[in-house]
Design an enzyme around this catalytic site. Sequence first.
Site, PDB file in Angstrom:
ATOM      1  CD  GLU A 183      10.366 -44.246  -6.880  1.00 51.70           C
ATOM      2  OE1 GLU A 183      10.942 -43.374  -7.540  1.00 51.70           O
ATOM      3  OE2 GLU A 183       9.854 -44.029  -5.771  1.00 51.70           O
ATOM      4  NE  ARG A 195      13.502 -43.073 -10.087  1.00 57.47           N
ATOM      5  CZ  ARG A 195      12.430 -42.530 -10.636  1.00 57.47           C
ATOM      6  NH1 ARG A 195      12.490 -41.983 -11.833  1.00 57.47           N
ATOM      7  NH2 ARG A 195      11.273 -42.523  -9.995  1.00 57.47           N
ATOM      8  CG  ASP A 196      16.119 -46.111  -8.274  1.00 56.16           C
ATOM      9  OD1 ASP A 196      16.810 -45.091  -8.402  1.00 56.16           O
ATOM     10  OD2 ASP A 196      14.936 -46.084  -7.884  1.00 56.16           O
ATOM     11  CB  ALA A 238      18.739 -44.411  -5.710  1.00 55.72           C
ATOM     12  CD1 TRP A 256      15.725 -39.235  -1.688  1.00 54.15           C
ATOM     13  CD2 TRP A 256      16.860 -37.471  -0.916  1.00 54.15           C
ATOM     14  NE1 TRP A 256      16.201 -38.527  -2.762  1.00 54.15           N
ATOM     15  CE2 TRP A 256      16.892 -37.451  -2.327  1.00 54.15           C
ATOM     16  CE3 TRP A 256      17.528 -36.449  -0.237  1.00 54.15           C
ATOM     17  CZ2 TRP A 256      17.556 -36.462  -3.055  1.00 54.15           C
ATOM     18  CZ3 TRP A 256      18.183 -35.468  -0.952  1.00 54.15           C
ATOM     19  CH2 TRP A 256      18.189 -35.479  -2.331  1.00 54.15           C
ATOM     20  CG  ASP A 257      16.299 -42.930  -2.403  1.00 54.37           C
ATOM     21  OD1 ASP A 257      15.344 -42.487  -1.749  1.00 54.37           O
ATOM     22  OD2 ASP A 257      16.226 -43.208  -3.600  1.00 54.37           O
TER      23      ASP A 257
HETATM   24  C1  FRU Z   1      13.223 -42.960  -4.387  1.00 57.49           C
HETATM   25  C2  FRU Z   1      13.704 -42.170  -5.574  1.00 57.49           C
HETATM   26  C3  FRU Z   1      14.560 -43.026  -6.479  1.00 57.49           C
HETATM   27  C4  FRU Z   1      15.403 -42.008  -7.179  1.00 57.49           C
HETATM   28  C5  FRU Z   1      15.570 -40.930  -6.116  1.00 57.49           C
HETATM   29  C6  FRU Z   1      15.553 -39.530  -6.643  1.00 57.49           C
HETATM   30  O1  FRU Z   1      13.028 -42.183  -3.245  1.00 57.49           O
HETATM   31  O2  FRU Z   1      12.592 -41.646  -6.281  1.00 57.49           O
HETATM   32  O3  FRU Z   1      13.819 -43.840  -7.356  1.00 57.49           O
HETATM   33  O4  FRU Z   1      16.621 -42.566  -7.598  1.00 57.49           O
HETATM   34  O5  FRU Z   1      14.523 -41.087  -5.193  1.00 57.49           O
HETATM   35  O6  FRU Z   1      15.719 -38.589  -5.633  1.00 57.49           O
END
Ligand code: FRU
Length: 424
Positions: free
Chosen positions: A294, A209-210, A139, A52-53
């Site tokens: 996010e 996060r992120d 992420a 994903w990310d």
């Molecule tokens: C976005 C997210 C981020 C996080 C990750 C967790 O898709 O929610 O904010 O770091 O996925 O899986």
Amino acid sequence: MKTTTEKFGVTPHQPSLWTRADALKVRADDPTTTQPLVSADFPVLNNDVFIWDTMPLRDLDGNVTSVDGWSVIFTLTADRHPNDPAYLDEDGNYDILRDWNDRHGRAKMYYWFSRTGKNWEFGGRVMAEGVSPTAREWAGTPILLNDRGEVDLYYTAVTPGATIVKVRGRVVTTEHGVSMVGFEKVKPLFEADGKMYQTEAQNAFWGFRDPWPFRDPKDGKLYMLFEGNVAGERGSHKVGEAEIGDVPPGYEDVGNSRFQTACVGIAVARDADGDDWEMLPPLLTAVGVNDQTERPHFVFQDGKYYLFTISHTFTYADGVTGPDGVYGFVADSLFGPYVPLNGSGLVLGNPSSQPFQTYSHYVMPNGLVTSFIDSVPTDATGTQIRVGGTEAPTVGMKIKGQQTFVVAEYDYGYIPPMLDVTLK
Ligand code: FRU
């Protein structure tokens, strides 16, 4: 919130507000801000893992960077369990949706490489098992530091807690591929403080996060964006006139929107290496509007600061709504004031007929927007779906003043380099 202290020569600022009035302007399915339909017969990058990310390797100025002609991306990744009895449904079939929904709990950082900026080849895990201090590797951003191939990976170490961390390693290339070496010592940087940014003790559903570090094109200093929620006990936030904005008669009722408290956080580095950080008040808050902003990131263009962040339909507050996708804001200086792009903030949303087709959009300085496929309906009623866990088609976008326009669509996972660094 205290916003008056001057820190490290940084001008004190007031957070900009994404208001309920702004959000009332969101229009799903406007073709200029809607991602083209993703077909249910999409190709899958790798059948053993969900991804994903997606985090392209870049420099501190935001440029997506290849090394010795190799493009590199990092992805949040989790094993698929098609043969695991724990993921079989009552009929003995693989329950891929449950497996996919559980992925966050076992997310790990992986890398991929390519000669063409697409058709990514599997690299592997960035950190060996046991290096990262928590169960989840969430992420962040891989930064190419120099032509020796040194890379600082900033990411979020989650469960227990949520800590912004970094780990240094090196990218090594051969004619045949790319490997990551090092990434052995994880350094904790900071956690939510409870004064500006909400802690787990204040709200079990907090977000922190992120990390997205960058060099400010105007003052040359090292900063970092991150996702947060505004500090305070859950339920204690006030949705007042400022948060509501200029709404028509009949739109003053804010319902239970005090529970939605997203913000885009910012920190400034005290040192040149980015080992020592000071959190500053948020750049942008969405109290009474949305609970998650996010993966915040910037595009610096035409002397302006284009701030992008992803958000969901389910995280909107009572009385406001919008599609899953990427939202944006623009300012003439780093600390704002920020104005929502396209009036509402919506930049690229999913079409209402396929509300979960993509997520985690990342806008690159060349106007290309990458994202991953979440799930796409396979029948007219939308009850049957195909789970993705793979790269979505890249979208081309034009950013003009306070507006954005979808102008092109490219191949799945197309992330071309903006510059190439020859390693010494
Ligand atoms: C976005 C997210 C981020 C996080 C990750 C967790 O898709 O929610 O904010 O770091 O996925 O899986």
